[in-house]
Design a protein around this motif. Structure first.
Motif, mmCIF file in Angstrom:
data_model
loop_
_atom_site.group_PDB
_atom_site.id
_atom_site.type_symbol
_atom_site.label_atom_id
_atom_site.label_comp_id
_atom_site.label_asym_id
_atom_site.label_seq_id
_atom_site.Cartn_x
_atom_site.Cartn_y
_atom_site.Cartn_z
ATOM 1 N N UNK A 104 0.826 -1.206 0.000
ATOM 2 C CA UNK A 104 0.000 0.000 0.000
ATOM 3 C C UNK A 104 0.860 1.255 0.000
ATOM 4 N N UNK A 105 1.954 1.222 0.737
ATOM 5 C CA UNK A 105 2.837 2.391 0.824
ATOM 6 C C UNK A 105 3.510 2.680 -0.512
ATOM 7 N N UNK A 106 3.895 1.624 -1.231
ATOM 8 C CA UNK A 106 4.632 1.801 -2.484
ATOM 9 C C UNK A 106 3.722 1.956 -3.695
ATOM 10 N N UNK A 107 2.409 1.769 -3.500
ATOM 11 C CA UNK A 107 1.492 1.802 -4.641
ATOM 12 C C UNK A 107 1.364 3.217 -5.204
ATOM 13 N N UNK A 108 1.638 3.406 -6.507
ATOM 14 C CA UNK A 108 1.437 4.733 -7.110
ATOM 15 C C UNK A 108 -0.037 4.941 -7.451
ATOM 16 N N UNK A 109 -0.516 6.138 -7.274
ATOM 17 C CA UNK A 109 -1.895 6.414 -7.639
ATOM 18 C C UNK A 109 -2.918 5.697 -6.790
ATOM 19 N N UNK A 110 -2.531 5.276 -5.582
ATOM 20 C CA UNK A 110 -3.442 4.666 -4.607
ATOM 21 C C UNK A 110 -4.029 3.343 -5.097
ATOM 22 N N UNK A 111 -3.341 2.660 -6.026
ATOM 23 C CA UNK A 111 -3.795 1.336 -6.451
ATOM 24 C C UNK A 111 -2.600 0.398 -6.566
ATOM 25 N N UNK A 112 -2.713 -0.733 -5.900
ATOM 26 C CA UNK A 112 -1.639 -1.728 -5.917
ATOM 27 C C UNK A 112 -1.729 -2.493 -7.234
ATOM 28 N N UNK A 113 -0.624 -2.491 -7.986
ATOM 29 C CA UNK A 113 -0.601 -3.158 -9.292
ATOM 30 C C UNK A 113 0.164 -4.472 -9.204
ATOM 31 N N UNK A 114 0.223 -5.158 -10.325
ATOM 32 C CA UNK A 114 0.945 -6.437 -10.374
ATOM 33 C C UNK A 114 2.424 -6.239 -10.055
ATOM 34 N N UNK A 115 2.969 -5.068 -10.393
ATOM 35 C CA UNK A 115 4.386 -4.826 -10.116
ATOM 36 C C UNK A 115 4.670 -4.838 -8.616
ATOM 37 N N UNK A 116 3.830 -4.163 -7.815
ATOM 38 C CA UNK A 116 4.035 -4.158 -6.361
ATOM 39 C C UNK A 116 3.829 -5.564 -5.787
ATOM 40 N N UNK A 117 2.867 -6.294 -6.316
ATOM 41 C CA UNK A 117 2.614 -7.649 -5.819
ATOM 42 C C UNK A 117 3.803 -8.548 -6.107
ATOM 43 N N UNK A 118 4.321 -8.511 -7.329
ATOM 44 C CA UNK A 118 5.449 -9.375 -7.686
ATOM 45 C C UNK A 118 6.680 -9.044 -6.842
ATOM 46 N N UNK A 119 6.920 -7.761 -6.609
ATOM 47 C CA UNK A 119 8.062 -7.372 -5.782
ATOM 48 C C UNK A 119 7.890 -7.863 -4.351
ATOM 49 N N UNK A 120 6.675 -7.787 -3.822
ATOM 50 C CA UNK A 120 6.431 -8.234 -2.449
ATOM 51 C C UNK A 120 6.541 -9.754 -2.341
#
Length: 535
Positions: free
Chosen positions: A421-437
């Motif tokens: 949630x903290x790293x999500x740009x534009x207040x939406x978690x994308x596949x990129x943030x999920x894959x990194x996590x």
């Protein structure tokens, strides 16, 4: 053939009394029988022996206003009409002896007269069907209708209209269940059944409650919710006091638990009450109670049994009346066998024990908890974050899969959501943030796992047998043993380990399948459960 109406009621020694102007005042039992729209065929009038004369007078008055009504008086010896036990026993004996004929008679139980205790007992006996009828309640006339027999109401406890009351009671109870679950709409049947039992116990008793389960499973949160539920229902007046016993050492342990006097030891410059006293009339949550020293355990046991204890350095006992909720991720029975935990203390706190399941045991609750954590994030940071549809499906799929270890359970889960949630740009978690996590979690979980697995396998197999295992078997067996460590039974462990393949099999004997696997390595479940914990 017409069914007869039979009324059973208690003589009102005050309301039914007969002064000279008795026809100018409302008398419940007499006026019940002088209504034109309500015929009483028989009245069973219950009274204490010393009021026989009044009972006979009431019977004569009823005969004068309702000749059709037959009155039978019954002298019942109530030792104390205000004592629940004796009143209930007396009325129950009457109910057992009375020759009810429900096939030809309708029964009404008049609850307007008698002491409040007698009225309550009549209600309970009617509800339990010892008195097979409906309740009857009468009330005096209004001043404008003075001289009339007053109002009458029949209350049928079986009527569908009274379902509204039951539904309201159920709604209140459902609110309590939701409260204990922090408003999370959990779907796991086992967890929901556990919370239902916790709610019943928490609101019905002040006996100790023991919460077990792995670290991060939610023991602390549930303990606080139990306190808040009891507080909301005005069952408790004191505070919620929490102490993690794993942080206690030496004199500091005694002081933190039981308090100390000024000058009791070096550095004790002022008096300290301790958590037991601070929790007086409230709830004391001792997390990781298995870490307490034996001396502290002995003093805690006395405080639970006698409600008194001695602060450090004091010769004067202090009293405290608290409810204990204890938490542990250890097997306290194994601690008793090892001599590190007192068996008498375990017996005292093991009255109500609830095991909090690990996150891996509740895959159905991944999504409800995901929504809960995002809402908590919005409240803390003032920023609402959502998932993209594909990203959400990707994270949920991983979180519920066998690849997700979640050693810290809901703590790990909440931390993962916060990072995305903290790293999500534009207040939406994308596949990129999920894959990194997901990459981060898997890397973190693999760190130190080799050495941990080595120690675990060495404890179970011994160095010589371990040296003879292929790397493939080591990795597989270590994972099996970790699952066994968190499972309540062989069957539970089997369900977790064979979750995917069991859907394709007609036979689901997971316990036998796991037992045979363990025996390949010379291991037995009964031996694992006492030795698999931390060394």
């Amino acid at each position: 053939m017409r069914r007869e109406t039979v009324v059973l009621g208690l003589l009102g020694t005050t309301l039914d009394a007969s002064p000279r102007a008795r026809w100018e005042r409302w008398r419940p039992t007499v006026d019940l029988c002088r209504r034109e729209d309500f015929l009483v065929d028989r009245l069973e009038l219950l009274h204490q022996p010393q009021y026989q004369e009044l009972a006979d007078t009431v019977a004569r008055d009823i005969a004068s206003v309702s000749p059709e009504t037959r009155v039978r008086t019954h002298a019942l010896a109530f030792p104390d009409p205000w004592d629940f036990e004796s009143v209930f026993a007396t009325l129950l004996d009457f109910a057992h002896a009375y020759p009810f004929k429900p096939e030809s008679e309708d029964y009404l139980v008049h609850i307007t007269t008698g002491t409040h205790v007698q009225q309550i007992c009549l209600y309970l006996l009617t509800e339990a069907r010892y008195l097979p009828g409906k309740l009857l309640q009468t009330s005096p006339p209004t001043p404008a209708n003075s001289g009339e027999p007053g109002d009458l109401r029949v209350i049928d406890l079986d009527l569908a209209s009274y379902r509204q009351i039951a539904e309201r009671v159920q709604a209140v109870r459902s609110e309590g269940l939701s409260f204990l679950k922090a408003g999370i709409a959990t779907r796991n049947p086992g967890f929901n059944a556990l919370i239902e039992q916790v709610e019943r116990v928490a609101t019905a008793t002040r006996s100790p409650i023991l919460l077990t389960g792995p670290t991060g499973a939610g023991k602390t949160r549930l303990a606080r919710k139990i306190f808040e539920l009891k507080q909301a229902r005005h069952q408790i007046a004191g505070r919620f006091v929490e102490l993690n016993c794993a942080t206690l050492r030496g004199d500091a342990a005694m002081s933190a638990m039981f308090g100390h006097t000024r000058g009791a030891f070096t550095g004790a410059v002022r008096e300290r009450p301790g958590v037991l006293k601070s929790a007086d009339n409230g709830v004391l949550f001792l997390d990781e109670i298995g870490e307490l020293g034996l001396d502290e355990q002995a003093m805690l046991l006395r405080a639970l049994e006698d409600r008194v204890f001695l602060p450090v350095g004091s010769d004067r006992e202090v009293s405290s009346d608290f409810q204990l909720i204890a938490g542990t991720n250890r097997d306290l029975r194994a601690g008793v066998r090892a001599g590190s935990f007192r068996d008498d203390l375990l017996a005292r706190i093991d009255i109500w024990t609830f095991r909090m399941p690990a996150l891996r045991e509740r895959p159905e609750d991944i999504e409800p908890n995901l929504d809960y954590e995002l809402e908590r994030y919005a409240q803390r940071h003032g920023r609402r974050v959502t998932f993209g549809r594909a990203a959400r499906a990707q994270f949920v799929r991983f979180a519920a899969s066998p690849l997700a270890r979640w050693p810290g359970n809901f703590r790990d889960f909440a931390a993962a959501l916060e990072r995305m949630a903290t790293l999500a740009p534009g207040a939406q978690i994308s596949a990129r943030e999920v894959e990194a996590e997901l990459a981060r979690l898997q890397a973190t979980w693999s760190e130190g796992q080799v050495s941990d697995d080595e120690a675990l396998l060495r404890r179970q197999l011994g160095a010589e047998a371990l040296a003879g295992l292929d790397r493939f078997d080591r990795v597989q067996l270590a994972d099996v043993l970790r699952v066994c460590a968190e499972a309540r039974s062989l069957s539970d462990a089997g369900r977790v380990l064979f979750a995917a393949s069991r859907e394709r099999r007609s036979s689901h004997n997971d316990a036998d399948r796991l037992r045979k696997y363990l025996r390949k390595f010379g291991l037995e479940w009964s031996e694992l459960t006492s030795t698999i914990g931390p060394s």
